[in-house]
Write an enzyme that holds these catalytic residues in place. Structure first.
Site, PDB file in Angstrom:
ATOM      1  N   CYS A 205       0.719  -1.131  -0.076  1.00  0.00           N
ATOM      2  CA  CYS A 205       0.097   0.013  -0.065  1.00  0.00           C
ATOM      3  C   CYS A 205       0.797   1.238  -0.052  1.00  0.00           C
ATOM      4  CB  CYS A 205      -1.005   0.081   1.123  1.00  0.00           C
ATOM      5  SG  CYS A 205      -2.208  -1.174   1.142  1.00  0.00           S
TER       6      CYS A 205
HETATM    7  N1  CO8 Z   1     -20.207  -9.721   6.888  1.00  0.00           N
HETATM    8  C1  CO8 Z   1     -20.727  -9.805   8.188  1.00  0.00           C
HETATM    9  N2  CO8 Z   1     -20.106 -10.173   9.410  1.00  0.00           N
HETATM   10  C2  CO8 Z   1     -18.710 -10.103   9.368  1.00  0.00           C
HETATM   11  C3  CO8 Z   1     -18.112 -10.102   8.122  1.00  0.00           C
HETATM   12  C4  CO8 Z   1     -18.715  -9.843   6.915  1.00  0.00           C
HETATM   13  N3  CO8 Z   1     -18.355  -9.720   5.754  1.00  0.00           N
HETATM   14  N4  CO8 Z   1     -16.665 -10.177   8.288  1.00  0.00           N
HETATM   15  C5  CO8 Z   1     -16.358 -10.427   9.663  1.00  0.00           C
HETATM   16  N5  CO8 Z   1     -17.598 -10.489  10.139  1.00  0.00           N
HETATM   17  C6  CO8 Z   1     -17.930 -10.644  11.581  1.00  0.00           C
HETATM   18  C7  CO8 Z   1     -16.877 -11.432  12.408  1.00  0.00           C
HETATM   19  O1  CO8 Z   1     -17.213 -12.745  12.111  1.00  0.00           O
HETATM   20  C8  CO8 Z   1     -16.924 -10.860  13.663  1.00  0.00           C
HETATM   21  O2  CO8 Z   1     -18.079 -11.559  14.361  1.00  0.00           O
HETATM   22  P1  CO8 Z   1     -17.965 -11.949  16.002  1.00  0.00           P
HETATM   23  O3  CO8 Z   1     -17.858 -10.700  16.762  1.00  0.00           O
HETATM   24  O4  CO8 Z   1     -19.407 -12.484  16.218  1.00  0.00           O
HETATM   25  O5  CO8 Z   1     -16.734 -12.649  16.007  1.00  0.00           O
HETATM   26  C9  CO8 Z   1     -17.362  -9.519  13.496  1.00  0.00           C
HETATM   27  O6  CO8 Z   1     -17.723  -9.246  12.403  1.00  0.00           O
HETATM   28  C10 CO8 Z   1     -16.087  -8.409  13.528  1.00  0.00           C
HETATM   29  O7  CO8 Z   1     -15.051  -8.974  12.782  1.00  0.00           O
HETATM   30  P2  CO8 Z   1     -13.663  -8.311  12.741  1.00  0.00           P
HETATM   31  O8  CO8 Z   1     -13.016  -8.270  14.195  1.00  0.00           O
HETATM   32  O9  CO8 Z   1     -12.954  -8.976  11.449  1.00  0.00           O
HETATM   33  O10 CO8 Z   1     -14.026  -7.017  12.021  1.00  0.00           O
HETATM   34  P3  CO8 Z   1     -13.416  -5.390  12.231  1.00  0.00           P
HETATM   35  O11 CO8 Z   1     -14.250  -4.521  13.144  1.00  0.00           O
HETATM   36  O12 CO8 Z   1     -12.091  -5.491  12.708  1.00  0.00           O
HETATM   37  O13 CO8 Z   1     -13.426  -4.935  10.608  1.00  0.00           O
HETATM   38  C11 CO8 Z   1     -11.788  -4.672   8.964  1.00  0.00           C
HETATM   39  C12 CO8 Z   1     -12.673  -5.680   9.665  1.00  0.00           C
HETATM   40  C13 CO8 Z   1     -12.967  -3.837   8.196  1.00  0.00           C
HETATM   41  C14 CO8 Z   1     -11.036  -5.447   8.013  1.00  0.00           C
HETATM   42  C15 CO8 Z   1     -10.849  -3.855   9.837  1.00  0.00           C
HETATM   43  O14 CO8 Z   1     -10.316  -4.606  10.708  1.00  0.00           O
HETATM   44  C16 CO8 Z   1      -9.881  -3.268   9.219  1.00  0.00           C
HETATM   45  O15 CO8 Z   1     -10.034  -2.387   8.118  1.00  0.00           O
HETATM   46  N6  CO8 Z   1      -8.696  -3.151   9.461  1.00  0.00           N
HETATM   47  C17 CO8 Z   1      -7.429  -2.437   8.964  1.00  0.00           C
HETATM   48  C18 CO8 Z   1      -7.026  -3.423   7.648  1.00  0.00           C
HETATM   49  C19 CO8 Z   1      -5.755  -2.625   6.996  1.00  0.00           C
HETATM   50  O16 CO8 Z   1      -5.698  -1.391   7.044  1.00  0.00           O
HETATM   51  N7  CO8 Z   1      -5.294  -3.238   6.074  1.00  0.00           N
HETATM   52  C20 CO8 Z   1      -4.370  -2.733   5.301  1.00  0.00           C
HETATM   53  C21 CO8 Z   1      -4.249  -3.975   4.406  1.00  0.00           C
HETATM   54  S1  CO8 Z   1      -4.013  -3.305   2.802  1.00  0.00           S
HETATM   55  C22 CO8 Z   1      -2.256  -3.211   2.350  1.00  0.00           C
HETATM   56  O17 CO8 Z   1      -1.500  -3.262   2.880  1.00  0.00           O
HETATM   57  C23 CO8 Z   1      -2.241  -3.766   0.642  1.00  0.00           C
HETATM   58  C24 CO8 Z   1      -1.611  -4.905   0.584  1.00  0.00           C
HETATM   59  C25 CO8 Z   1      -1.584  -5.059  -0.946  1.00  0.00           C
HETATM   60  C26 CO8 Z   1      -2.913  -5.277  -1.695  1.00  0.00           C
HETATM   61  C27 CO8 Z   1      -3.278  -6.516  -2.397  1.00  0.00           C
HETATM   62  C28 CO8 Z   1      -4.480  -6.792  -3.133  1.00  0.00           C
HETATM   63  C29 CO8 Z   1      -5.238  -7.957  -2.795  1.00  0.00           C
END
Ligand code: CO8
Length: 371
Positions: free
Chosen positions: A156
């Site tokens: 990124c």
């Molecule tokens: N629908 C419904 N519920 C869901 C879903 C979904 N799709 N996904 C997860 N849940 C549920 C989970 O099961 C969990 O349920 P429970 O509490 O019952 O266990 C609940 O929702 C919460 O799950 P999470 O803790 O996973 O959810 P978050 O609130 O943490 O949100 C995010 C997830 C949005 C992914 C968040 O953690 C986030 O954005 N974090 C930062 C990520 C980030 O910045 N990453 C950067 C990576 S990108 C990068 O560096 C580039 C790489 C190169 C790119 C390559 C291309 C592919």
């Protein structure tokens, strides 16, 4: 030493767009079919049923409402769940280079300079279509640019690392103008069958023309660019040229994007806040008086938190630009799209920050002042 200037930027947006509702409908059809096909194993406790996704969750957790992609039909077909991107012959431009060239042509037209003044092309992106010949050399050839070209990948943070590299080439006299392109086909490396991440990414290309002061009419002085990396396993993609050599077989899930999203959030946000404030202070810039933040576009809650800490108040939507609602996370291109779309109202002398963060971990801060 020449002062580097961001003379112009360009953008290419693939025409296909997918809303959260469309994406979730396809995902949930896939889940229903998978669970039906494996009903016996699920009933026997040998397999855990897949859970459905939710458009409400996606928007609340990330701020994403839609994403542009290079091919919508494959991604939305529950039997396919990936973009359909036909191979091209060696005589045709590769798709990644084609997107880069379209963004570059936009940037070059806005710059209005002579392509013969460009001495280098850098393709800075998180996924290259092939190892060689470099995508940057293909782009260089398509645009008729002389000099040299190479690819670099810092996930990124590729675009800010590319700007810093270009700025250093300008300062040292290696080139008078450098073209940086950031074509991102994130959908190619996204697991659309994974509920935790299927919604995160989109496709786009950006381009940046960095020149010395003599070749820019207006533009943005690069006050300073700083880079940082810190190893982490929390965002990984294990796809690579040695996969085929593994005697145990290629495996699947970790050859696509995987992350521990919560950990990334918790660890990257403070790292980036500290980096921005320290860099601003070293440049003699009061971070609370920055006119605008063009941050990496991964998650709206991350950007809200960083914006509040850096400006020491709740930023207005004009101050902390968000484009991920329309584009999702476009990896290195995100902060450049934000900059490209929201800088035309700046007065001469106003200062803003382009900032990236992501896998590696990696982060880059580029402070720019309107000329
Ligand atoms: N629908 C419904 N519920 C869901 C879903 C979904 N799709 N996904 C997860 N849940 C549920 C989970 O099961 C969990 O349920 P429970 O509490 O019952 O266990 C609940 O929702 C919460 O799950 P999470 O803790 O996973 O959810 P978050 O609130 O943490 O949100 C995010 C997830 C949005 C992914 C968040 O953690 C986030 O954005 N974090 C930062 C990520 C980030 O910045 N990453 C950067 C990576 S990108 C990068 O560096 C580039 C790489 C190169 C790119 C390559 C291309 C592919």
């Amino acid at each position: 030493m020449s002062q580097p200037v961001i003379a112009a930027t360009g953008l290419y947006v693939p025409p296909d767009s997918i809303s959260n509702n469309e994406l979730v409908a396809a995902f949930n059809d896939y889940v229903a079919a998978f669970n039906a096909d494996h009903a016996a194993d699920i009933a026997a406790g040998k397999l855990t049923p897949l859970l459905p996704s939710s458009a409400d969750f996606i928007e609340k957790a990330s701020g994403i409402k839609s994403r542009h992609v290079v091919d919508k039909t494959g991604i939305l077909d529950p039997k396919v769940m990936r973009p359909a991107i036909p191979e091209r012959s060696n005589d045709e431009l590769s798709l990644l280079a084609e997107m880069a060239v379209l963004a570059a042509r936009d940037a070059l037209a806005r710059w209005g300079g002579d392509v013969r003044d460009i001495g280098a092309v850098i393709c800075a992106a998180s996924n290259m279509q092939r190892p060689y010949p470099a995508i940057a050399i293909e782009v260089q050839n398509a645009l008729g640019v002389s000099g040299f070209a190479f690819d670099m990948n810092v996930a990124c943070s590729s675009a800010t690392f590319g700007i810093k590299t270009a700025a250093d080439f300008i300062s040292s006299g290696s080139a008078k103008a450098v073209l940086v392109v950031n074509p991102e086909i994130c959908s190619g490396h996204l697991n659309f069958c994974d509920r935790d991440s299927h919604f995160i990414f989109g496709d786009v290309a950006t381009a940046i023309v960095v020149t010395d002061e003599t070749l820019a009419d207006g533009g943005w002085s690069v006050l300073g660019a700083r880079l940082k990396t810190q190893f982490s396993n929390n965002i990984r993609n294990n796809f690579g040229f040695l996969n085929r050599c593994a005697p145990e077989g290629i495996g699947a899930a970790d050859k696509l994007f995987v992350q521990e999203g919560r950990k990334v959030f918790r660890e990257v946000v403070p790292m980036v806040i500290d980096m921005i404030i320290a860099h601003a202070v070293d440049l003699g810039v009061d971070p609370t008086r920055l006119t605008r933040l063009w941050l990496h576009q991964a998650n709206i809650n991350m950007n809200d938190m960083i914006g509040r800490k850096v400006l020491d108040r709740v930023p207005t939507p004009q101050e902390n630009v968000i484009i991920l609602d329309e584009f999702a996370n476009t990896s290195s291109a995100g902060s450049i799209i934000a900059f490209h779309k929201a800088n035309s109202d700046f007065a001469v002398g106003e200062t803003g920050l382009i900032c990236s963060f992501g896998a590696g971990y990696s982060a880059g801060t580029v402070f720019v002042r309107k000329r």
